[in-house]
Motif scaffolding. Structure first.
Motif, mmCIF file in Angstrom:
data_model
loop_
_atom_site.group_PDB
_atom_site.id
_atom_site.type_symbol
_atom_site.label_atom_id
_atom_site.label_comp_id
_atom_site.label_asym_id
_atom_site.label_seq_id
_atom_site.Cartn_x
_atom_site.Cartn_y
_atom_site.Cartn_z
ATOM 1 N N LYS A 90 0.828 -1.217 0.000
ATOM 2 C CA LYS A 90 0.000 0.000 0.000
ATOM 3 C C LYS A 90 0.860 1.264 0.000
ATOM 4 N N ALA A 91 2.173 1.092 0.135
ATOM 5 C CA ALA A 91 3.054 2.270 0.140
ATOM 6 C C ALA A 91 2.798 3.089 -1.119
ATOM 7 N N ARG A 92 2.741 4.407 -0.962
ATOM 8 C CA ARG A 92 2.361 5.293 -2.072
ATOM 9 C C ARG A 92 3.474 6.306 -2.297
ATOM 10 N N LYS A 93 3.779 6.544 -3.563
ATOM 11 C CA LYS A 93 4.772 7.562 -3.880
ATOM 12 C C LYS A 93 4.206 8.934 -3.540
ATOM 13 N N LEU A 94 4.975 9.746 -2.865
ATOM 14 C CA LEU A 94 4.537 11.095 -2.523
ATOM 15 C C LEU A 94 4.833 12.034 -3.682
ATOM 16 N N ASP A 95 3.892 12.910 -3.998
ATOM 17 C CA ASP A 95 4.159 13.927 -5.025
ATOM 18 C C ASP A 95 5.061 15.019 -4.466
ATOM 19 N N LYS A 96 4.810 15.340 -3.204
ATOM 20 C CA LYS A 96 5.608 16.383 -2.564
ATOM 21 C C LYS A 96 5.928 15.977 -1.135
ATOM 22 N N ILE A 97 7.037 16.454 -0.642
ATOM 23 C CA ILE A 97 7.378 16.248 0.755
ATOM 24 C C ILE A 97 8.164 17.477 1.214
ATOM 25 N N ALA A 98 7.960 17.865 2.464
ATOM 26 C CA ALA A 98 8.656 19.053 2.966
ATOM 27 C C ALA A 98 10.101 18.704 3.330
ATOM 28 N N PHE A 99 10.980 19.699 3.236
ATOM 29 C CA PHE A 99 12.387 19.491 3.575
ATOM 30 C C PHE A 99 12.562 18.816 4.929
ATOM 31 N N GLU A 100 11.838 19.339 5.938
ATOM 32 C CA GLU A 100 12.006 18.830 7.296
ATOM 33 C C GLU A 100 11.638 17.350 7.371
ATOM 34 N N GLU A 101 10.553 16.996 6.661
ATOM 35 C CA GLU A 101 10.140 15.594 6.642
ATOM 36 C C GLU A 101 11.199 14.730 5.960
ATOM 37 N N MET A 102 11.713 15.230 4.847
ATOM 38 C CA MET A 102 12.723 14.470 4.107
ATOM 39 C C MET A 102 13.960 14.254 4.971
ATOM 40 N N LEU A 103 14.343 15.285 5.723
ATOM 41 C CA LEU A 103 15.499 15.156 6.607
ATOM 42 C C LEU A 103 15.290 14.054 7.630
ATOM 43 N N GLU A 104 14.070 14.019 8.243
ATOM 44 C CA GLU A 104 13.794 12.988 9.243
ATOM 45 C C GLU A 104 13.786 11.610 8.591
ATOM 46 N N LEU A 105 13.195 11.526 7.398
ATOM 47 C CA LEU A 105 13.151 10.231 6.722
ATOM 48 C C LEU A 105 14.554 9.802 6.299
ATOM 49 N N ALA A 106 15.352 10.763 5.804
ATOM 50 C CA ALA A 106 16.708 10.419 5.362
ATOM 51 C C ALA A 106 17.526 9.900 6.520
#
Lengths: 412, 412
Positions: free
Chosen positions: A189-205
């Protein structure tokens, strides 16, 4: 004309066919009227080969010579990409770091970019050049020596160029087609995100979603460079990939953007530590010195001058942590009754800037885990992230349950 | 301190073991107190791989990008050599062409060195550096682009550094142990020469003794750089190899220094050419335009306004020469009765600056060939060389006979 930065990683330029495919991508953007700056990595495998030769020649190598050797892979790809573009009738030339110049610190093998004066490349664009192909990962020190930025540094090169040239966007071509709500191997069910905020990307990275080098995301956030992550193996389109951008660009926002995990964690507890001012420093100083990457820290309420101190670290650092704590006890800098280790835990986190305005995300998370019978061992929270340690055997189940609970299969 | 230049070709740095062996050679010279400049080629095979990629990417490539790509091989070797020397406790660093800088013309892929300002490297020697490891074959153009000097250019780099730093000597390490009186595969009596004059080396190099790039010998002669050719696979000694030097350094001198040959020659004769002023230009202009490398030229005495014109060229250029001559006849720029080709000839030459002071060398040569029943088809002479065209089947016999006739197995 607006500037676009396009970065191609090692698998995207692994051989002459892939370079030709990447060049075709570039030609599509040139046709739209962009001044294009292409950042290239070395052909995949080349940098490892060069590093291997350096290690074998000199185990404790001079980082200046390491940089002189390992930077050569990007030079090859840059020249070949420029030639391929020329074959397609595009006015292109290659640039090595010192030619631009990409000015860095003298911290060889992990240099930081200080400045990229755009004048030289800008003058060429003004004289008809359509594409500047730049060797990624490298720069030049104030002493005129070649530097490199550390592994994965080509992402950082790309973002730095986008900032210096005020590019409309920085497209990072890689072997995945974007950033997902969670690992698609764990739930379909994982879905590709169209957009993600910098802060979120940093936490995910930093939580292990290895799409972008963390430093490049930090740099993009600081200079508000719009980053797009997309696959070089798919047909190009303006909707492809995931845009990493300022949160203001993201109108509709789920409370949670994604679920991240880190499998091989350990939970360590110092039982009944003699509590006093400075005890945290007395514990975590020696751990840092021993190279233990402490992640979560929880201190229980202190009773009668003693407390329990729990922390987590990667499972392969447990022995080092134990030795550091025993040494500290032996030298009487700390005192505790027991040291308990649980090396069968994993970390699961929900991340989202929407948490700031949505109340009850933590409660929803704990409820979802409870419904599956999953016990929570440690909790930490930040403004946009809630992380829990749980038994490792429940990790996949927890990710699936949280993905469902926050409706991540649906777009906002 | 005196400066020594040491150049290691591709086979001498083919892998990490060979680099280590070459570094050991360097350490011997460092121990003698020299400031050492090491010039390195790419690991053998690397440059061919890079050239192959360029050719495949862009058959009619931009030579500037070709240079950016193919120069990378030398950068790798230079860094690895510096690291290896550091491991041995020697203060060494690598230099790429642009860092020195090696200033060249903008004739990419076949640039000429214009200047090598010694200040940067000299300052490092003054500050304790013992060895400068320089990437050979490359430089930088006035426009700041990377240039290369053409195949074999590292020999030229080495000689140019020796001239710029007024080096005591330039040692060229290769896979042969010196320059021989003739090809040892043709006669076991061939003897390694201890010394040979620049002029003789130039004649031997252009006659096919592929030990040194011709340009590097020209440069060495102009700047009186003492060149030593020696093997990197033998134990080092001061007597190793062959010294290529000014003739004044060579006290005892045979009339003939060596016997050279060129196997695949062809002899072409235009029969009964209408003779007039400018006829030579009318013949050899079109041949040059057709890419025919004319070597020997003999014109017979003109009778009744007609003459025979004989010339030689490599056997694989005969068809081109025929077409050029037929086209010239068709356009009526020249007129001849017949065009006769003999593609079964070889050239044998004796070379020696001693000829200037020894009379009768030509007579001795012709007598030695006559004694073996070898017929001479064409003769040309220069101040230090006599060349003859003979039937190819007699080539080895002729070389052996001449080697014996001039006592080349004996030192002077």
């Amino acid at each position: 004309m607006p500037t676009l930065v396009m970065k191609f990683g090692g698998t995207s330029v692994a051989n002459l066919d892939r370079i030709a495919r990447a060049a075709k991508r570039v030609s599509v953007e040139v046709a739209k009227g962009y001044d294009v700056i292409v950042i290239v990595s070395a052909m995949s495998g080349k940098t490892n080969e060069l590093v291997g030769w350096v290690d074998e020649t000199s185990p404790l190598y001079d980082a200046r010579e390491y940089d002189a050797v390992v930077s050569s892979g990007e030079n090859v790809t840059a020249g070949l990409m420029a030639l391929r573009l020329q074959e397609m009738g595009i006015n292109a030339r290659s640039w090595q770091g010192w030619q631009v110049p990409v000015q860095t610190t003298s911290a060889h093998a992990s240099a930081r970019i200080e400045d990229i004066p755009p004048a030289n490349i800008r003058a060429r664009f003004d004289n008809g050049m359509q594409v500047a192909v730049v060797a990624g990962f490298q720069g030049v020190s104030p002493e005129g020596r070649i530097t490199t930025l550390g592994r994965g540094g080509s992402d950082t090169t790309a973002v730095a160029f986008a900032a210096a040239f005020e590019a409309e966007r920085c497209d990072i071509y890689t072997d995945v087609d974007g950033v997902y709500t969670t690992d698609p191997r764990i739930t379909s069910k994982a879905r590709k995100l169209d957009k993600i905020a910098f802060e979120e990307m940093l936490e995910l990275a930093s939580l292990g979603a290895k799409v972008l080098q963390t430093r490049s995301v930090e740099l993009a956030m600081r200079y508000k460079v719009r980053l797009r992550v997309l696959s070089s193996f798919e047909e190009p389109s303006d909707e492809a990939g995931t845009l990493v951008c300022d949160e203001e660009e993201i109108m509709e926002q789920n409370a949670v953007a994604g679920v991240a995990y880190s499998r091989d964690e350990a939970k360590l507890t110092l039982i009944s530590v003699a509590d006093r001012p400075g005890i945290a420093a007395a514990i975590f100083g020696p751990l840092a010195d021993a190279g233990v990457n402490v992640d979560m820290i929880v201190q229980n309420i202190s009773e009668e001058g003693r407390t329990d101190m729990t922390f987590s670290c990667p499972v392969d650092q447990v022995l080092r942590a134990q030795k550091a704590m025993e040494d500290a006890k032996a030298s009487e800098s700390i005192n505790f009754h027991d040291f308990v280790t649980d090396d069968q835990v994993a970390k699961v986190s929900v991340v989202g800037i929407g948490m700031r305005s949505h109340a009850g995300v933590a409660a929803d998370m704990f409820k979802a885990l409870h419904n599956e019978g999953i016990n929570i061992k440690v909790i930490t929270t930040s403004e946009i992230k809630i992380s829990v340690l749980i038994d490792r055997k429940y990790m996949e189940l927890a990710v699936q349950a949280l993905h469902d609970a926050f409706d991540l299969h649906k777009a906002a």
